[in-house]
Design an enzyme around this catalytic site. Sequence first.
Site, short mmCIF file in Angstrom:
data_model
loop_
_atom_site.label_atom_id
_atom_site.label_comp_id
_atom_site.label_asym_id
_atom_site.label_seq_id
_atom_site.Cartn_x
_atom_site.Cartn_y
_atom_site.Cartn_z
N TYR A 272 35.98 36.53 43.53
CA TYR A 272 35.43 37.33 42.52
C TYR A 272 34.60 36.53 41.38
O TYR A 272 33.45 37.02 41.14
CB TYR A 272 36.83 37.67 41.77
CG TYR A 272 36.29 38.50 40.32
CD1 TYR A 272 36.47 37.86 39.16
CD2 TYR A 272 36.07 39.98 40.27
CE1 TYR A 272 35.93 38.46 38.10
CE2 TYR A 272 35.57 40.33 39.11
CZ TYR A 272 35.59 39.82 37.93
OH TYR A 272 35.33 40.37 36.71
N LYS A 273 35.03 35.46 41.37
CA LYS A 273 34.18 34.54 40.30
C LYS A 273 33.03 34.08 41.01
O LYS A 273 32.01 33.81 40.30
CB LYS A 273 34.88 33.36 39.69
CG LYS A 273 36.21 33.88 39.07
CD LYS A 273 36.60 32.57 38.37
CE LYS A 273 37.81 32.85 37.21
NZ LYS A 273 38.61 31.79 36.64
N SER A 274 33.05 34.08 42.35
CA SER A 274 31.96 33.28 42.93
C SER A 274 30.92 33.95 43.62
O SER A 274 29.75 33.78 43.60
CB SER A 274 32.40 32.56 44.32
OG SER A 274 33.02 33.37 45.27
N GLU B 64 40.64 36.16 43.40
CA GLU B 64 40.15 35.62 42.23
C GLU B 64 39.04 34.60 42.34
O GLU B 64 37.84 34.73 41.54
CB GLU B 64 41.43 35.32 41.12
CG GLU B 64 40.73 34.64 39.93
CD GLU B 64 40.48 35.96 39.01
OE1 GLU B 64 39.62 35.66 38.06
OE2 GLU B 64 40.82 37.05 39.29
#
Length: 656
Positions: free
Chosen positions: A24-26, A21
């Site tokens: 995924y955000k980065s 996660e």
Amino acid sequence: MADSNPHREDEAVEEEEEIDETSYKSVKDAVLFAIDISDSMLTPRPSPDPKKPTQESPATAALKCAYHFMQQRIISNPQDMMGVLLYGTQASKFYDEDEDSRGDLSYPNCYLFTDLDVPSAQEVKDLRALVDDEAESRDVLTPANGQASMANVLFCANQIFTSKAPNFLSRRLFIVTDNDNPHGDDKSVRSAATVRAKDLYDLGVTIELFPISRPEHAFDNTRFYDDIIYKTSPNDPEAPAYLQSDPKTSTAAGDGISLLNSLLSSIKSRTVPRRSHFTNMPLELGPDLRISVSGYILFRRQEPARSSFIWLGAEKPEIAKGVTTQSTDDTSRVIEKWEIRKAYKFGGDQVTFTSEEQKALRDFGEPVIRIVGFKPIAALPFWANVKHPYFIYPSEEDYVGSSRVFSALHQTLLRDKKMALVWFIARKGAGPVLAAMIAGEEKIDENGVQKYPPGMWILPLPFADDVRQNPETSLNVAPEPLIDQMRVVIQQLQLPKGLYEPLKYPNPSLQWHYRILQALALDEDLPEKPEDKTIPKYRQIDKRAGDYVLSWADELEKQYANVSAAAPRPTSTLVKRGAKDQASELDDHRPSKPFKKVKVEEGSGGFEEEVRKHHKKGTLSKLTVAILKDFLTSHGRSNAGKKADLIERVEEFLEA
């Protein structure tokens, strides 16, 4: 690596999900183009270059820029999202998430041509049709009678980012316009636009302005856009802000081709989001004195990345989802994670470790940058730069006042021309390295725009095994006339301003890879040959330095003749060498002697008996590696590997 304890399996899965996660955000980026469609933006502007008499409007140049940008990102960054919002149009269209309505007039004069999502091949084709001035597509570029409300445009962008990219850390709104004062003196409308811009800023969206100057009026940011443009994002306020909007970067000449190149170059420079390699890492200056910093990798080799596998067995290509299972060789039973053990070979035996033991072996402490001393910057040799450096910048999240301490250390290192030796652990589980922390100055281009911010560079230093020792050579110094003429040749081959900028020379193999993928995805003709900007410009080189190179060659012949004439000629040595050469020629015509082959044949039976004798006694380790390899080769076995591997293969052969 799976956890060996079955009771902690859920815990390991939770850790993996958290890591996924975070990544995924980065790594994902969301970019929304907002292009002004007004009469002035649609008016073609003449080219000042007589060699390029074509005329092009700023809106067309902006659409071409968005099209080229989408072409690049759909392949190089397949997870990023992109959308195109046209404002100031007579038609209005907005994709409602619930009803998928295409005629919603809640945002008048806003036409969402491409919704914010991962671009598909069809969307790229539609945008290309709009750029190519096809009749059906150009109907959407009819300007409205009045000016579109910027508050309405910003609120529309807010809804798009909120519904399509709520969890992205990098969200940017690119505004392309030539109107520096869209609402005049209407304070209420200007105030509403300022509030909407503040909402975007609080949401974590960065607004980037691409101003276009008119032939009769230069774009002035202070009239309106300085009130709605924020320099940094609240999600990453401490990150270095590259290439902020500057009036000097706008194109005042009005040339459509140069406008496209300027916009595309400017957008390329801002498309890469500021992604940190590590955040809030402690920088330890001394006992009980710490500040927090974030690290970035600014220079790294880009390579083709495959994001997925494609299955071509169906009527339509589909993305294949891979599943990995581990099974036994004999029964093909699926092995559970808790049954897996890791082992290392030592002395012919296998030494097993649990996951906790392996983690403990690799645990050198928490991630940290610890200063252990200072050295003059001149003590750092050039060859020490063997790995990519990390750029660090202060962060105020863990320790308040980090920026002030970091700035004081940065200025001190620059003033005293020193570097700091640091103990550096980049992340948890990584091996520690000794590194040089060097203060870097701010670099600004010719337009006054910041290229690299001031900060620190962490340069990992190589160990002794990482450095190759150069062979000793005894070279004579060239004569002064040759050196002087070669100096002139080198001066003629200097790059502009004496600087090499790698961003101007894309990787030809990488670009060719992307170009083939683009042609296959968009049903385009396959290109014949790649565009390689790294090929030297031979004609220009010959024009600038050709005569000097020929002059240097003549001087080289002259100097060689002088040296040859002055050198003594030892006749005795020549006679002796000639005799030896004649003897060697006679030996070459004689039949070859088979004494080496006889020795091998005689010794073959010898090492066979010797190997078997030592095997019975259990003393194979006393034999040399050469004997073991000869034995394995004579019996058709592999002779690769270390001595322990060779002994193991010999034992397997003799015990079979």
